[in-house]
Design a protein around this motif. Structure first.
Motif, PDB file in Angstrom:
ATOM      1  N   UNK A  75       7.210   1.294   0.125  1.00  8.94           N
ATOM      2  CA  UNK A  75       6.520   1.307   1.051  1.00  8.94           C
ATOM      3  C   UNK A  75       5.785   2.537   1.628  1.00  8.94           C
ATOM      4  N   UNK A 125       2.466   1.639  -0.345  1.00 10.36           N
ATOM      5  CA  UNK A 125       1.780   0.592   0.166  1.00 10.36           C
ATOM      6  C   UNK A 125       2.172  -0.600  -0.089  1.00 10.36           C
ATOM      7  N   UNK A 126       3.284  -0.806  -0.132  1.00 15.98           N
ATOM      8  CA  UNK A 126       4.099  -1.904  -0.883  1.00 15.98           C
ATOM      9  C   UNK A 126       4.377  -2.971   0.397  1.00 15.98           C
ATOM     10  N   UNK A 127       3.980  -4.653   0.879  1.00 14.32           N
ATOM     11  CA  UNK A 127       4.154  -5.126   2.301  1.00 14.32           C
ATOM     12  C   UNK A 127       5.032  -5.071   2.692  1.00 14.32           C
ATOM     13  N   UNK A 128       5.324  -5.475   3.479  1.00 18.93           N
ATOM     14  CA  UNK A 128       7.062  -6.522   3.532  1.00 18.93           C
ATOM     15  C   UNK A 128       6.483  -7.549   2.666  1.00 18.93           C
ATOM     16  N   UNK A 171       5.509  -8.094  -0.700  1.00 14.07           N
ATOM     17  CA  UNK A 171       6.047  -7.840  -1.561  1.00 14.07           C
ATOM     18  C   UNK A 171       7.421  -7.726  -1.810  1.00 14.07           C
ATOM     19  N   UNK A 202      10.381  -9.198  -4.129  1.00 10.26           N
ATOM     20  CA  UNK A 202      10.850  -8.084  -5.320  1.00 10.26           C
ATOM     21  C   UNK A 202      11.893  -9.257  -5.388  1.00 10.26           C
ATOM     22  N   UNK A 226       1.573  -5.364   7.643  1.00  8.83           N
ATOM     23  CA  UNK A 226       0.093  -5.822   6.335  1.00  8.83           C
ATOM     24  C   UNK A 226      -0.683  -4.305   5.975  1.00  8.83           C
ATOM     25  N   UNK A 285       0.339  -0.902   5.585  1.00  7.45           N
ATOM     26  CA  UNK A 285       0.637  -0.901   4.247  1.00  7.45           C
ATOM     27  C   UNK A 285      -0.583  -0.758   3.340  1.00  7.45           C
ATOM     28  N   UNK A 288      -1.593   3.065   4.324  1.00  2.00           N
ATOM     29  CA  UNK A 288      -0.639   4.184   3.404  1.00  2.00           C
ATOM     30  C   UNK A 288      -1.075   4.193   2.081  1.00  2.00           C
ATOM     31  N   UNK A 289      -1.076   2.946   1.267  1.00  2.00           N
ATOM     32  CA  UNK A 289      -1.872   2.548   0.081  1.00  2.00           C
ATOM     33  C   UNK A 289      -3.253   3.448  -0.489  1.00  2.00           C
ATOM     34  N   UNK A 338       0.434  -1.295  -6.379  1.00  2.00           N
ATOM     35  CA  UNK A 338       0.349  -2.132  -4.965  1.00  2.00           C
ATOM     36  C   UNK A 338      -1.118  -2.274  -4.326  1.00  2.00           C
TER      37      UNK A 338
END
Ligand SMILES: Nc1ncnc2c1ncn2[C@@H]1O[C@H](COP(=O)(O)OP(=O)(O)OP(=O)(O)O)[C@@H](O)[C@H]1O
Ligand SMILES: [Mg+2]
Lengths: 404, 248
Positions: free
Chosen positions: A316, A319-322, A324, A328, B94, B97, B100-101, B129
């Motif tokens: 997370x 950058x992994x979203x909810x 994703x 998973x 989102x 996220x 952050x990415x 990601x």
């Protein structure tokens, strides 16, 4: 989607990293699916066997049987089927349909020192052509021999074995049926049997001989067979038979008949009805074991989510979203279940094969059954995987990273 | 899409005038039963592009809490935060996220690498990601690993690497999306003094190349490398000054 590949790879890696645990967890699904497949295989196999037997015995044949004529709870009318009924049928509709009455009983049969107990069938010569019987040796009996109440016998293909003499040698010889001497005039070619009739084990004699010489004046037929020119013409045949016998028995069309007319597919229906209850029971057991398997999957997924809380945090943070993360873990549960399903299908095939070898009952697995089983195990993966996956997905990144 | 990630380094939107971080009355309270811990009690701060900021302060003064807030790992109890002129404190889950990415690279004291993945795969993660194709991913990950001096350790897994090497993998990972902001919370806290110096020198080099860095440290000789020092105490900024005696 490049993420999808990563998701599947991570799921596989996680399953591989915990191979033993994953294996034990999927066992529930494996057993459940195997049970479903085995059950379907047995049911399908038996059904197919009945189907084949029906086809072997002829799909164009209607069977008239006495009985089922009850009036206000009391047996009414003659409730019997006699040669007169068969004669009436032959007179009135015999130009289109082939008619053969049948009287049957089991008697002691002896030849030389051998003796056996066989089903003795008294009938008309038309019986042989109606059922497409062929001869291995000798000949069929004819109309004259029926008229003359002659003591002649045509043997089913297994009877010479019962009498411990080759069929070819028996033709022209005399055997004793219930102590009465009969000349063997023919031996039938092997026909194969069905659950409800085994012509290979029977001995066929003229109807009149059977009624008056063997069975002591018994005149109640077991059944009358009527063959339509083709299976498509069973419905008109049914109507004709009904009309003729009602008139013979003096039963109005509005009254309940004292006879029944069955077609061979009715046998399949009856068979299906009886097996259905059994199938439902087995399906219940299989369903419960799949359910238990699913709960096992859910349990192990919850453990996996807890164990990998930090990993979830890291992903997370990067950058992994909810969604994703949800995918998973869902994919992981799905892969576990589908793997279990595949193993289960293989196991089911194996079990079916084993049953065939050990008990000789024929089995068949339909492709749809395999698809349904796999689809079902995937559905279980989704259903029981969604909650753990959701728990993982809604974790706060910082809480997950702090998790010890 | 890919170009968005590079935007931060090469200069932010014109209206931000090169301001990367802007906070107003930023607060974070933890409620533990009846007690409320005021970890960050109202921080107003501005960090410009290209700055190398060292945050110092006693243990429990709220440094990590503040870093997590500006790293978008945590959400403030009150106050506002703009990153590159974008109001982050009102973004959805989102969207956070995504920030952050693409916009933030975070280096942790405990590395936080995935132990079963190779160094290369660890560095590739943010790119995965971000939806970057595998060939491009590999190229950029290799580039960053070479930059941190680990060209010969790409296929090693974290347990096979030394602490300093692990932290360098983490730095490569933080840099791989070319973030506007590199955050490091005591990145040398778990390292010996020689490795510490390697890491600090690496950060200084990155800063010279234009990378905006915010670093938390307890040690004044590390803080000495920064262009600006901020001292936190009890959740508030106590001192904030340009570093006169900056190394280099
Ligand atoms: N999740 C939490 N729940 C409750 N209180 C917290 C939590 N995280 C931090 N705190 C409290 O907030 C205060 C600030 O903590 P923080 O970790 O930001 O300090 P720090 O300056 O990073 O300290 P250190 O130098 O030891 O890392 C501390 O009093 C801490 O106990
Ligand atoms: Mg801290």
């Amino acid at each position: 989607m490049f993420i999808l590949r990563e998701i599947v790879m991570v799921a596989m890696a996680s399953i591989r990293a915990n191979a033993l645990r994953s294996g034990l967890t999927t066992l529930g699904i494996v057993i459940g699916t195997a049970a479903v497949i085995t059950m379907v295989a047995l049911g399908e196999g038996a059904q197919r066997q009945v189907q084949e037997q029906i086809e072997n015995m002829g799909t164009n044949i209607l069977t008239v049987r006495p009985g089922q004529g009850f009036f206000r709870g009391v047996a009414s009318g003659s409730r019997r089927l006699e040669e007169d009924d068969a004669l009436a049928l032959r007179d009135q509709i015999g130009h289109v349909y082939e008619i053969a009455p049948e009287i049957e009983s089991r008697y002691q049969v002896t030849y030389a020192r051998s003796n056996s107990s066989n089903s003795i069938v008294g009938t008309w010569p038309s019986f042989f052509s109606l059922y497409n019987h062929e001869l291995e040796h000798g000949r069929f009996f004819d109309e004259g021999e029926v008229q003359g109440r002659r003591r002649v016998a045509v043997l089913g293909s297994n009877v010479p074995d019962d009498l411990e003499t080759p069929g070819g040698l028996l033709v022209g010889r005399t055997i004793q049926i219930r102590g009465i001497p009969f000349e063997v005039i023919g031996v039938l070619r092997e026909k194969g049997g069905a659950m409800w009739m085994q012509p290979d084990d029977q001995i066929f004699i003229p109807l009149s001989t059977a009624m008056y010489r063997v069975m002591g004046g018994r005149d109640r037929l077991r059944s009358i067979y009527v063959a339509a020119p083709s299976p498509d013409e069973l419905d008109p045949a049914w109507a004709e038979i009904d009309r003729v016998i009602r008139r013979e028995h003096r039963i109005l069309p509005t009254e309940e008949a004292d006879f029944s007319i069955q077609q061979s597919s009715d046998i399949l229906e009856t068979f299906n009805e009886t097996t259905q209850t059994f199938s439902l029971l087995l399906a219940g057991i299989a369903g419960v074991s799949l359910l238990v398997g699913g709960i096992g999957i859910m349990n192990i997924m919850l453990v996996s989510v807890t164990e990998r809380t930090r990993e979830i945090g890291v992903r997370k943070a990067l950058g992994a979203t909810r969604k994703t993360i949800l995918f998973q873990f869902l994919v992981e549960a799905l892969v576990l279940c589908v793997l279990g399903g595949i193993l289960g299908v293989a196991g089911g095939f194996g079990a079916a094969e084993l049953i065939t070898r050990l008990y000789g009952s024929s089995t068949a697995v339909a492709a749809e059954a395999v698809a349904v089983a796999l689809g079902f195990s995937a559905a279980i993966g989704l259903f029981f995987g969604i909650w753990p996956a959701r728990r993982a997905s809604i974790l706060d990144p910082i809480d997950a990273l702090r998790y010890e | 899409m890919r170009n968005r990630g590079r935007r931060g380094q090469n200069g932010s939107n014109s209206e931000t005038n090169g301001v990367v971080i802007h906070t107003e009355d930023l607060r974070k309270y933890y409620i533990l039963g009846a007690e409320t811990v005021r970890a960050v009690r109202g921080v107003d701060l501005e960090v410009k592009r290209g700055e190398f900021v060292a945050i110092m302060g006693p243990s429990g003064s709220g440094k990590s809490t503040f870093m997590n807030l500006i790293g978008c790992l945590d959400t403030p109890t009150r106050g506002d935060y703009w990153l590159n002129g974008r109001k982050v404190s009102e973004l959805s889950d989102d969207q956070l996220a995504r920030v952050r990415n693409r916009d933030i690279g975070f280096v942790f004291q405990t590395f936080n690498l995935l132990p079963r993945a190779t160094a290369l795969h660890n560095v590739e993660l943010p790119l995965i990601y971000a939806g970057v194709s595998s060939r491009e991913r590999r190229k950029r990950a290799e580039e960053k690993l070479t930059l941190v001096g680990l060209a010969d350790r790409m296929d090693h897994r974290p347990p096979e690497l030394s602490g300093g090497q692990r932290q360098r993998v983490a730095i490569a990972r933080a840099l791989v999306n070319d973030p506007a902001l590199l955050l490091a919370d005591e990145p040398t806290g778990n390292l010996d003094s020689r490795t510490t110096m390697e890491i600090v020198e690496m950060l200084a080099t990155l800063n010279q190349a234009g990378q905006t860095i915010v670093l938390v440290t307890h040690e004044s000789d590390i803080a000495a490398w920064a262009s600006r020092q901020i001292h936190l105490n009890d959740g508030l900024v106590e001192r904030d000054f340009e570093n006169e005696g900056k190394v280099n």
